[in-house]
Design an enzyme around this catalytic site. Structure first.
Site, PDB file in Angstrom:
ATOM      1  N   ARG A 185      -8.133   1.277  -9.672  1.00  0.00           N
ATOM      2  CA  ARG A 185      -7.724   0.211 -10.584  1.00  0.00           C
ATOM      3  C   ARG A 185      -7.845  -1.150  -9.898  1.00  0.00           C
ATOM      4  NH1 ARG A 185      -1.811   0.592 -13.288  1.00  0.00           N
ATOM      5  NH2 ARG A 185      -1.100  -0.402 -11.383  1.00  0.00           N
ATOM      6  N   ARG A 216      -5.952  -6.769  -9.430  1.00  0.00           N
ATOM      7  CA  ARG A 216      -4.532  -6.842  -9.083  1.00  0.00           C
ATOM      8  C   ARG A 216      -4.351  -6.720  -7.578  1.00  0.00           C
ATOM      9  NH1 ARG A 216      -0.389  -3.350 -12.694  1.00  0.00           N
ATOM     10  NH2 ARG A 216       0.736  -3.408 -10.715  1.00  0.00           N
TER      11      ARG A 216
HETATM   12  P1  ADP Z   1       3.104  -0.295 -11.399  1.00  0.00           P
HETATM   13  O1  ADP Z   1       3.934   0.577 -12.273  1.00  0.00           O
HETATM   14  O2  ADP Z   1       1.687   0.082 -11.388  1.00  0.00           O
HETATM   15  O3  ADP Z   1       3.707  -0.476 -10.041  1.00  0.00           O
HETATM   16  P2  ADP Z   1       4.001  -2.656 -12.835  1.00  0.00           P
HETATM   17  O4  ADP Z   1       3.077  -3.545 -13.546  1.00  0.00           O
HETATM   18  O5  ADP Z   1       4.971  -1.854 -13.625  1.00  0.00           O
HETATM   19  O6  ADP Z   1       3.040  -1.744 -11.983  1.00  0.00           O
HETATM   20  O7  ADP Z   1       4.851  -3.489 -11.749  1.00  0.00           O
HETATM   21  C1  ADP Z   1       4.242  -4.341 -10.826  1.00  0.00           C
HETATM   22  C2  ADP Z   1       5.315  -4.972  -9.936  1.00  0.00           C
HETATM   23  O8  ADP Z   1       6.190  -5.795 -10.741  1.00  0.00           O
HETATM   24  C3  ADP Z   1       6.272  -4.002  -9.225  1.00  0.00           C
HETATM   25  O9  ADP Z   1       5.739  -3.517  -8.021  1.00  0.00           O
HETATM   26  C4  ADP Z   1       7.496  -4.896  -9.022  1.00  0.00           C
HETATM   27  O10 ADP Z   1       7.315  -5.795  -7.944  1.00  0.00           O
HETATM   28  C5  ADP Z   1       7.549  -5.731 -10.294  1.00  0.00           C
HETATM   29  N1  ADP Z   1       8.368  -5.092 -11.348  1.00  0.00           N
HETATM   30  C6  ADP Z   1       7.911  -4.623 -12.535  1.00  0.00           C
HETATM   31  N2  ADP Z   1       8.911  -4.111 -13.269  1.00  0.00           N
HETATM   32  C7  ADP Z   1      10.037  -4.250 -12.522  1.00  0.00           C
HETATM   33  C8  ADP Z   1      11.411  -3.887 -12.717  1.00  0.00           C
HETATM   34  N3  ADP Z   1      11.826  -3.266 -13.838  1.00  0.00           N
HETATM   35  N4  ADP Z   1      12.296  -4.177 -11.732  1.00  0.00           N
HETATM   36  C9  ADP Z   1      11.913  -4.798 -10.609  1.00  0.00           C
HETATM   37  N5  ADP Z   1      10.637  -5.150 -10.352  1.00  0.00           N
HETATM   38  C10 ADP Z   1       9.701  -4.885 -11.292  1.00  0.00           C
END
Ligand code: ADP
Length: 190
Positions: A128, A134
């Site tokens: 990805r 990203r």
């Molecule tokens: P993935 O599930 O592939 O790690 P996300 O897009 O869900 O990707 O999240 C990317 C980043 O955003 C996480 O690694 C974190 O730093 C932050 N993040 C996302 N959702 C949360 C959450 N609910 N609480 C804290 N940090 C979050």
């Protein structure tokens, strides 16, 4: 409302499956990762503060993501329901979500946990990273951090919903359509 938490480690396929679920069940997709990336793109104060944490694979503070989710729930009072993707990631976030929904006489209908082994997750995230640009998907160390954070801080969220009899697990391996078939069957019952 039908309110679904789509749960699983980074790379499990939550975003991909969310798109299909939204179409099939007419739900609103709330991804805290997407919301945070949009803040970064708009160069808001919140985005600036979140960026360094996200680039390192760490969680952003609970109050930040809870606030974003609160705003979205308030803005979509007449929705058929929500699909929460990447949220809640801590028991505190899960408790806050329950409280927010209760304020609207709503509740989580089901939590669907997508199970995929680490080696497959790492391979998917690196792939990805090549396509999406990203930053957090392009570095094996950051990917390793995110998987550790998942195991140390996030996986316990399963127990939170198990206590409420809401946790359902699905095998996240297979084609996108195969996995969607499994999830669809579970949501139809929820
Ligand atoms: P993935 O599930 O592939 O790690 P996300 O897009 O869900 O990707 O999240 C990317 C980043 O955003 C996480 O690694 C974190 O730093 C932050 N993040 C996302 N959702 C949360 C959450 N609910 N609480 C804290 N940090 C979050």
């Amino acid at each position: 409302m039908r309110n679904i938490v789509l749960f699983g480690p980074p790379g499990a396929g939550k975003g991909t499956q969310s798109e299909l679920i939204v179409k099939a069940f007419n739900l609103i997709h709330l991804s805290t990762g997407d919301l945070l990336r949009s803040e970064i793109k708009d160069q808001t104060q919140l985005g600036l503060e979140a960026k360094s944490l996200m680039d390192a694979g760490k969680l952003v503070p609970d109050n930040v993501v809870i606030g974003m989710i609160r705003n979205k729930i308030e803005a979509n009072k007449n929705a058929a329901g929500f699909i929460f993707d990447g949220f809640p990631r801590t028991p505190e976030q899960a408790q806050a979500l329950d409280t927010l929904l209760e304020e609207h006489n709503e509740a989580i209908s089901a939590m669907i946990s997508m199970e995929v082994e680490d080696a497959e997750l790492i391979a998917r995230l690196l792939e990805r990273g090549k396509l999406s640009g990203r930053v957090d998907d392009q570095n094996e160390e950051v990917i390793g951090n995110r998987l550790s954070v998942y195991k140390e801080q996030t996986e316990v969220v399963k127990d939170f919903y198990l206590k409420q009899n809401k946790t359902k697990t699905v095998n996240g391996l297979g084609t996108i359509e195969e996995v969607f078939g499994r999830i669809k069957a579970l949501i139809s019952q929820a």
